[in-house]
Write an enzyme that holds these catalytic residues in place. Structure first.
Site, mmCIF file in Angstrom:
data_model
loop_
_atom_site.group_PDB
_atom_site.id
_atom_site.type_symbol
_atom_site.label_atom_id
_atom_site.label_comp_id
_atom_site.label_asym_id
_atom_site.label_seq_id
_atom_site.Cartn_x
_atom_site.Cartn_y
_atom_site.Cartn_z
ATOM 1 C CD GLU A 126 -41.879 43.619 -14.836
ATOM 2 O OE1 GLU A 126 -41.981 42.811 -15.768
ATOM 3 O OE2 GLU A 126 -40.797 44.150 -14.519
ATOM 4 C CD GLU A 273 -38.474 42.156 -10.982
ATOM 5 O OE1 GLU A 273 -37.870 42.038 -12.067
ATOM 6 O OE2 GLU A 273 -39.562 41.588 -10.766
#
Ligand SMILES: *[C@@H]1O[C@H](CO)[C@@H](O)[C@H](O)[C@H]1NC(C)=O
Ligand SMILES: *[C@@H]1O[C@H](CO)[C@@H](O)[C@H](O)[C@H]1NC(C)=O
Ligand SMILES: *[C@@H]1O[C@H](CO)[C@@H](O)[C@H](O)[C@H]1NC(C)=O
Ligand SMILES: *[C@@H]1O[C@H](CO)[C@@H](O)[C@H](O)[C@H]1NC(C)=O
Length: 487
Positions: A126, A273
């Site tokens: 990220e 995720e």
């Protein structure tokens, strides 16, 4: 609700584990897990791998390439996504040689018969998160290119792909037109994102995105609760011919539209995720987590996909085990994402195959605990003046996230909360007697201190401690040896 194993004898646990392992040996298709290791007392990697296999989990995503963890996956056939952490991106981008060395030490070394089945290398995690203030904007893409080139040169680039797992905050729809088809990459990084997705596309690599309906609910108190789940009954979004009944689909398709606009309409998407935490917030509990996962696995089993992308979706659940050292900057729920508790117990019934069977996952076997003792507030203590400071200290290294409003231990009275904090610190410090003093305010007890649905944990023998103990023994032996030689 404690898992049923808690009440069973050692013998019956062992029997059930074997029986369940036999049943689950078929793998659950398309469902992987994120195996994070930010915990004070990690289980042995071999224990965790046994647990993965017993549950038929055949894909795992890691956050680094730690040799101990990766080594435990050798010979299992489990598909692995390794990762290069964000703090290594500058190193990988500044020199091709660094990327080459990383690939040699962490990929090609395992690429043999009986080795590790590495499928992806995640470059960063990220990295474009808004809260990073652009810290990794200059390094991510060059690092990605260097690592892919190193994989290609090592002759494995056709099988092992690089990618960059990104948070869903890299794309959105405008506030005045909040439908998936209006979605696009964030304007401040759009040009970069288009370059990256074209690069991934040219290398047959997937787009990896993390999608969290829980965070939609957490970050926006007006968010309609039912829209976070998969059982309908809430608001819907109509977008051209598409009809959205949950935020997961809407979010996923906002990405699909963004990819379309970037010129790569068929790029494969992997959900890196997805999950629901069980403590640390009023919406983080077992009831909501079970509701989320039940609906999610039913959807996965039907291979219904999303309106724009019908069919199978590849996902990695977040996460495998609770992590008591994770930063709580995003929220106190951060340490409670595990399908399993810190000691490898399943938290609630969960059927990965989506058939809705009311059964628990297979827990970890052979986990060793520290002695059954707790550190609690000493009610006989006279001078209470340092209490607040002591509690703050205990919570600064121990994990007190179960004490916050809406959490499992928030209902304790003042002395219960103090005991909880003292115990978490004591367990974190491997039950060192010096960690249960607090100037006489604390004492050790062998009476189970858990109360009113609030679990006072007893820590496990840390795999880390175990090896350092073994290391110390080996060192001691070596010193003994040296002494012998000197004599
Ligand atoms: C291989 O990965 C490990 C663990 O993530 C890391 O510490 C190490 O620096 C990497 N090796 C190289 C040569 O970069
Ligand atoms: C980003 O900026 C904010 C506000 O200036 C600051 O509070 C935060 O620490 C910064 N984060 C990072 C990772 O630099
Ligand atoms: C990235 O590069 C730009 C242009 O060279 C520069 O202005 C910026 O400070 C750099 N950002 C970081 C975080 O290094
Ligand atoms: C302490 O009690 C709790 C709640 O009854 C239970 O779940 C836990 O397993 C017990 N701990 C030990 C070490 O016996």
């Amino acid at each position: 609700m404690p898992p049923p194993a808690a009440a069973l004898t050692w013998f019956s646990i062992a029997t059930i584990a074997v029986a369940a392992a036999a049943v689950a040996s078929s793998t659950v298709e398309g469902i992987g897990v994120n195996w994070g290791t930010q915990m004070s007392h990690p289980m042995l990697p071999t224990t965790v791998v046994r647990m993965l296999k017993a549950n038929g989990i055949s894909q795992v995503k890691l956050f680094d390439a730690d040799a101990w963890t990766v080594g435990a996956l050798a010979g299992t056939g489990i598909e692995v996504m390794l990762a290069i952490p964000n703090d290594q991106l500058a190193r990988m981008s500044s020199s091709y040689d660094n990327a080459k060395k990383w690939v040699k030490e962490n990929v090609t070394r395992y690429d043999h018969d009986g080795g590790v089945n590495i499928k992806y290398v995640a470059v960063g995690n990220e990295p474009f998160l808004k809260s990073y203030n652009g810290s990794f904007l200059n390094t991510t893409f060059p690092a990605l290119k260097n690592v892919q080139k190193a994989l290609d040169e090592a002759g494995v680039g056709n099988r092992i792909k690089t990618t960059v797992p990104l948070n869903a905050d890299v794309y959105s729809s405008p506030d005045n037109d909040p439908v998936p088809s209006a979605g696009n990459f964030r304007s401040d990084i759009r040009e970069l994102m288009v370059q990256i997705v074209r690069f991934l596309h040219d290398h047959n690599a997937p787009f990896v995105v993390n999608i969290y309906p829980f965070l939609s609910l957490y970050q926006n108190r007006g968010f309609p609760v039912d829209f976070a789940f998969f059982d309908g009954g809430g608001p819907t979004i109509d977008d051209k011919e598409a009809h959205y009944t949950n935020v997961f689909d809407a979010n996923y398709d906002t990405l699909a539209w963004s990819l379309k606009k970037a010129g790569v309409p068929n790029m494969p998407i992997i959900v890196g995720e997805v999950g629901w935490p069980t403590d640390g917030d009023k919406n983080a509990n077992v009831i909501y987590a079970k509701r989320f996962y039940d609906g999610f696995f039913r959807k996965m089993a039907k291979k219904e996909g999303t309106p724009l992308r019908p069919g199978k979706i590849d996902v990695y659940l977040f996460g495998l085990i609770d992590e008591d050292m994770k930063s709580v900057l995003p929220g106190d729920f951060e340490r409670h994402w595990g399908l399993f508790t810190y000691d490898g117990k399943p938290k609630f019934p969960m059927d990965l195959s989506g058939q809705g069977h009311d059964k628990y996952l297979v827990g970890a076997t052979g986990v060793e605990y520290l002695p059954a003792q707790w550190c609690v507030f000493n009610r006989d203590a006279k001078d209470l003046s340092s209490l607040d400071g002591d509690m703050e200290f205990a919570c600064s290294s121990g994990d007190c996230t179960a004490l916050v409003p809406g959490s499992s231990c928030n209902g304790l009275d003042k002395s219960g909360k103090i005991s909880y904090a003292f115990n978490m610190y004591f367990q974190m410090q491997d039950q060192d007697v010096r960690a249960c003093d607090f100037g006489g305010l604390a004492k050790i007890t062998t009476k189970n201190a858990s109360q009113n649905g609030c679990l006072f944990p007893v820590q496990i023998l840390s795999a880390g401690v175990k090896t350092s103990a073994a290391g110390a023994a080996a060192a001691a032996a070596a010193i003994g040896m040296t002494l012998l030689l000197l004599l």
